[in-house]
Motif scaffolding. Structure first.
Motif, PDB file in Angstrom:
ATOM      1  N   ASP A   1      12.219  -2.142  -6.990  1.00  0.00           N
ATOM      2  CA  ASP A   1      12.273  -1.311  -7.980  1.00  0.00           C
ATOM      3  C   ASP A   1      11.185  -0.234  -8.053  1.00  0.00           C
ATOM      4  O   ASP A   1      11.444   0.938  -8.625  1.00  0.00           O
ATOM      5  N   THR A   2      10.233  -0.455  -7.423  1.00  0.00           N
ATOM      6  CA  THR A   2       9.097   0.693  -7.394  1.00  0.00           C
ATOM      7  C   THR A   2       9.354   1.811  -6.494  1.00  0.00           C
ATOM      8  O   THR A   2       9.351   2.940  -6.866  1.00  0.00           O
ATOM      9  N   LEU A   3      10.302   1.332  -5.460  1.00  0.00           N
ATOM     10  CA  LEU A   3      10.646   2.305  -4.509  1.00  0.00           C
ATOM     11  C   LEU A   3      11.632   3.066  -5.011  1.00  0.00           C
ATOM     12  O   LEU A   3      11.744   4.513  -4.902  1.00  0.00           O
ATOM     13  N   ALA A   4      12.504   2.827  -6.226  1.00  0.00           N
ATOM     14  CA  ALA A   4      13.651   3.541  -6.474  1.00  0.00           C
ATOM     15  C   ALA A   4      12.844   4.543  -7.761  1.00  0.00           C
ATOM     16  O   ALA A   4      14.030   5.163  -8.420  1.00  0.00           O
ATOM     17  N   ASP A   5      11.863   4.246  -8.262  1.00  0.00           N
ATOM     18  CA  ASP A   5      11.407   4.733  -9.708  1.00  0.00           C
ATOM     19  C   ASP A   5      10.744   6.025  -9.397  1.00  0.00           C
ATOM     20  O   ASP A   5       9.570   6.002  -8.856  1.00  0.00           O
ATOM     21  N   PRO A   6      11.514   6.996 -10.043  1.00  0.00           N
ATOM     22  CA  PRO A   6      10.673   8.378  -9.591  1.00  0.00           C
ATOM     23  C   PRO A   6       9.313   8.602 -10.314  1.00  0.00           C
ATOM     24  O   PRO A   6       8.667   9.696 -10.237  1.00  0.00           O
TER      25      PRO A   6
ATOM     26  N   GLN B   1       0.889  -1.158   0.004  1.00  0.00           N
ATOM     27  CA  GLN B   1       0.035  -0.027   0.064  1.00  0.00           C
ATOM     28  C   GLN B   1       0.606   1.252  -0.087  1.00  0.00           C
ATOM     29  O   GLN B   1       0.541   2.340  -0.476  1.00  0.00           O
ATOM     30  N   ALA B   2       1.950   1.194   0.710  1.00  0.00           N
ATOM     31  CA  ALA B   2       2.711   2.311   0.821  1.00  0.00           C
ATOM     32  C   ALA B   2       3.413   2.848  -0.395  1.00  0.00           C
ATOM     33  O   ALA B   2       3.880   3.899  -0.751  1.00  0.00           O
ATOM     34  N   LEU B   3       3.622   1.849  -1.310  1.00  0.00           N
ATOM     35  CA  LEU B   3       4.142   2.012  -2.861  1.00  0.00           C
ATOM     36  C   LEU B   3       2.863   1.797  -3.946  1.00  0.00           C
ATOM     37  O   LEU B   3       3.157   1.771  -5.022  1.00  0.00           O
ATOM     38  N   HIS B   4       1.696   1.835  -3.506  1.00  0.00           N
ATOM     39  CA  HIS B   4       0.677   1.976  -4.188  1.00  0.00           C
ATOM     40  C   HIS B   4       0.610   0.554  -5.316  1.00  0.00           C
ATOM     41  O   HIS B   4       0.471   0.857  -6.498  1.00  0.00           O
TER      42      HIS B   4
ATOM     43  N   PRO C   1       3.652   5.397  -9.456  1.00  0.00           N
ATOM     44  CA  PRO C   1       2.533   6.178  -8.695  1.00  0.00           C
ATOM     45  C   PRO C   1       2.641   6.697  -7.514  1.00  0.00           C
ATOM     46  O   PRO C   1       2.099   7.847  -7.166  1.00  0.00           O
ATOM     47  N   TRP C   2       3.408   5.817  -6.770  1.00  0.00           N
ATOM     48  CA  TRP C   2       3.462   6.377  -5.086  1.00  0.00           C
ATOM     49  C   TRP C   2       4.319   8.020  -5.116  1.00  0.00           C
ATOM     50  O   TRP C   2       4.124   8.692  -4.124  1.00  0.00           O
ATOM     51  N   CYS C   3       5.290   7.940  -5.964  1.00  0.00           N
ATOM     52  CA  CYS C   3       6.004   9.298  -6.128  1.00  0.00           C
ATOM     53  C   CYS C   3       5.299  10.363  -6.852  1.00  0.00           C
ATOM     54  O   CYS C   3       5.408  11.643  -6.158  1.00  0.00           O
ATOM     55  N   LYS C   4       4.188  10.044  -7.477  1.00  0.00           N
ATOM     56  CA  LYS C   4       3.358  11.302  -8.056  1.00  0.00           C
ATOM     57  C   LYS C   4       2.283  11.606  -7.566  1.00  0.00           C
ATOM     58  O   LYS C   4       1.593  12.673  -7.680  1.00  0.00           O
TER      59      LYS C   4
END
Length: 238
Positions: free
Chosen positions: A208-213, A129-132, A216-219
């Protein structure tokens, strides 16, 4: 792998004997030191009698507080891949630990609290959930070109969530980490590869998702925890 190490060990000992047979002192000390260092990097120990000892995966205990960077988890995954086929019960235990370590790392990087008493299924859900990445929290796609909201992605994420939880359940029954009166039987290299492969897929997706700018979680403009520990966003992606 074990057979290859035994062949290498046999050749080393033969070279050492041949050197002594013709008046030498065995393999040069600097050569032995270099070999010892090289083997140690892959978790093997070369003793004074030039015998090779393979480290059990049980020694790969993952201390979450020491895995502050994703590279630490990747390194542990690689070591488990190397030795898991030889010790499947250890590999299953280590695979579960790596999922737990990855989930906690994600929460720490997202500045979310980590409850050490939380069971692994709840921890997996909270990290996704934290990373959508939890299928239940992904909104319907309003843009057909966005793969993150696609129904196919939701189905894959749902299966992957279940698979990660399955590794924990497998460890509870067959893996190391629990006291047993008898060792589990029937485990083989394929079980080890299956458990480690599943853990690797889940961990690598999370990292990979944590590091991807562009993930969705980043945006998302804002993320706030609810009373039940789930997450909501005020500006979900289209």
């Amino acid at each position: 792998m074990t057979r290859a190490l035994r062949v290498f060990e046999s050749m080393l000992r033969r070279l050492d004997r041949d050197n002594r047979k013709y008046g030498g002192n065995g393999l040069p000390a600097d050569t032995v030191a270099d070999l010892r260092e090289a083997f140690a990097r892959d978790g093997c120990r070369l003793d004074d009698e030039l015998r090779l000892h393979t480290a059990r995966v049980a020694r790969l205990t993952v201390h979450v507080e020491g895995l502050t960077e994703a590279s630490g988890i990747h390194a542990e995954l690689e070591r488990v891949r190397r030795f898991g086929a030889d010790y499947p019960d250890d590999a299953i235990g280590a695979a579960k630990q790596l999922i737990e370590a990855t989930a906690k790392l994600v929460l720490l990087k997202r500045n979310l609290p980590v409850d050490e008493r939380q069971d692994l299924p709840a921890l997996i859900k909270q990290a996704q959930q934290a990373l959508h990445l939890h299928p239940a929290a992904i909104p319907p796609a309003r843009n057909a070109s966005s793969p993150d909201n696609a129904d196919s992605i939701k189905r894959i994420l749902g299966a992957l969530t279940s698979a990660a939880i399955g590794v924990a359940e497998l460890r509870n029954r067959y893996g190391t980490g629990h006291g047993r009166l008898a060792a589990p039987t029937g485990l083989g290299p394929r079980h080890a590869r299956f458990a480690v492969g599943t853990a690797a897929t889940w961990c690598e997706l999370m990292l990979d998702t944590l590091a991807d700018p562009d993930a969705p979680w980043c945006k998302a403009s804002a993320t706030a925890p609810l009373a039940d520990g789930t997450l909501t966003t005020s500006n979900e992606l289209a």
